[in-house]
Write a protein that holds these residues in place. Structure first.
Motif, mmCIF file in Angstrom:
data_model
loop_
_atom_site.group_PDB
_atom_site.id
_atom_site.type_symbol
_atom_site.label_atom_id
_atom_site.label_comp_id
_atom_site.label_asym_id
_atom_site.label_seq_id
_atom_site.Cartn_x
_atom_site.Cartn_y
_atom_site.Cartn_z
ATOM 1 N N GLN A 119 4.103 6.152 10.562
ATOM 2 C CA GLN A 119 3.395 6.550 11.772
ATOM 3 C C GLN A 119 3.985 5.863 12.995
ATOM 4 N N HIS A 120 4.210 4.548 12.906
ATOM 5 C CA HIS A 120 4.783 3.795 14.016
ATOM 6 C C HIS A 120 6.169 4.329 14.384
ATOM 7 N N ALA A 121 6.988 4.600 13.379
ATOM 8 C CA ALA A 121 8.346 5.073 13.634
ATOM 9 C C ALA A 121 8.337 6.438 14.330
ATOM 10 N N LEU A 122 7.458 7.325 13.892
ATOM 11 C CA LEU A 122 7.378 8.656 14.508
ATOM 12 C C LEU A 122 6.827 8.578 15.923
ATOM 13 N N LYS A 171 -0.804 0.013 -2.668
ATOM 14 C CA LYS A 171 -0.820 -0.758 -1.421
ATOM 15 C C LYS A 171 0.443 -0.501 -0.605
ATOM 16 N N ARG A 172 1.564 -0.382 -1.299
ATOM 17 C CA ARG A 172 2.830 -0.126 -0.605
ATOM 18 C C ARG A 172 2.865 1.275 -0.004
ATOM 19 N N ILE A 173 2.221 2.221 -0.663
ATOM 20 C CA ILE A 173 2.122 3.570 -0.102
ATOM 21 C C ILE A 173 1.380 3.517 1.234
ATOM 22 N N GLU A 174 0.291 2.752 1.276
ATOM 23 C CA GLU A 174 -0.492 2.631 2.501
ATOM 24 C C GLU A 174 0.321 1.951 3.601
ATOM 25 N N ARG A 175 1.079 0.909 3.246
ATOM 26 C CA ARG A 175 1.921 0.231 4.250
ATOM 27 C C ARG A 175 3.029 1.153 4.741
ATOM 28 N N PHE A 176 3.618 1.906 3.818
ATOM 29 C CA PHE A 176 4.680 2.833 4.203
ATOM 30 C C PHE A 176 4.152 3.905 5.153
#
Length: 234
Positions: free
Chosen positions: A169-172, A159-164
């Protein structure tokens, strides 16, 4: 040589080789993140691990296992069952230790500012000695209990992989928007729109990161994520 061109040459050379992890390839659960990073000109990955449950057989020094000087009796990137662990333990001659390790990415970045958006780190994991000099020191019921914890950590890690991935994506996207709107020669209407759009993206990314940090504080036993900017064997 132009530093940017030199970095690009180095990136192409490294990506033409196998992943530096022990497995030698990218795990399925982290493939999207690796692909996203390697698709950016300022990043490339050198090794990765989506998270794993491992049984190591070796000497213990202060309950810390040196992975380079021990045998790997079992390793899985999926939930582990007790029967597999029991069979693996029968091959232990030294001090066997059960470990859970969360997601790890080793990434080369072109500049320090590029590395700053990857500053995510957590120390959640699991490390428990099970045998000493080949003799099992715990019951099978306790092993079953430990594996339930390790498997829960594995599920949370996914789940944390998916959130990361979403946060990355948002940061890029935010970085791309910032580069797309120079400070000079922008009319007031466009400037106001770009700032509003930038703020919305920043809020989305900050909210995602805040949720991740809150999750860590709420559950000390959950798995975490780590990202490193220098290459290292996994």
């Amino acid at each position: 040589m132009d530093p940017s061109a030199e970095f690009g040459r180095w990136k192409a050379q490294c990506l033409s080789k196998a992943d530096l992890s022990r497995k030698g390839s990218v795990d399925e659960d982290v493939a999207e993140i690796v692909q996203l990073l390697n698709g950016q000109e300022q990043f490339f990955t050198t090794s990765s691990c989506s998270g794993r449950i491992i049984l190591l057989d070796g000497s213990i020094n202060g309950f810390e296992v040196q992975k380079r000087n021990c045998r790997w009796l079992l390793v899985t990137h999926k939930p582990c069952i007790k029967d597999d662990m029991i069979v693996a333990l029968k091959n232990a001659n030294g001090d066997a230790v059960l470990k859970f390790e969360p997601l790890v990415l080793h990434i080369q970045c072109q500049q320090l500012q590029d590395a700053q958006i990857l500053a995510v780190r957590s120390t959640h994991g699991l490390e428990v000695p099970l045998s000493h000099k080949g003799k099992l020191m715990v019951t099978e019921d306790y092993i079953d209990f430990l594996l339930k914890i390790a498997n829960q950590k594995m599920e949370e890690n996914k789940k944390r992989i998916e959130r990361f991935y979403r946060c990355l994506q948002h940061a890029l996207e935010r970085q791309t928007v910032t580069k797309s709107y120079p400070k000079e020669k922008v009319n007031e209407k466009t400037n106001a729109y770009s700032h509003k759009k930038k703020r919305n993206r920043e809020k989305a990314c900050d909210r995602c990161i805040t949720e991740e940090n809150d999750k860590e504080r709420e559950n000390d036993n959950s798995s975490g994520l780590s990202a490193a900017v220098s290459p290292e064997d996994d």
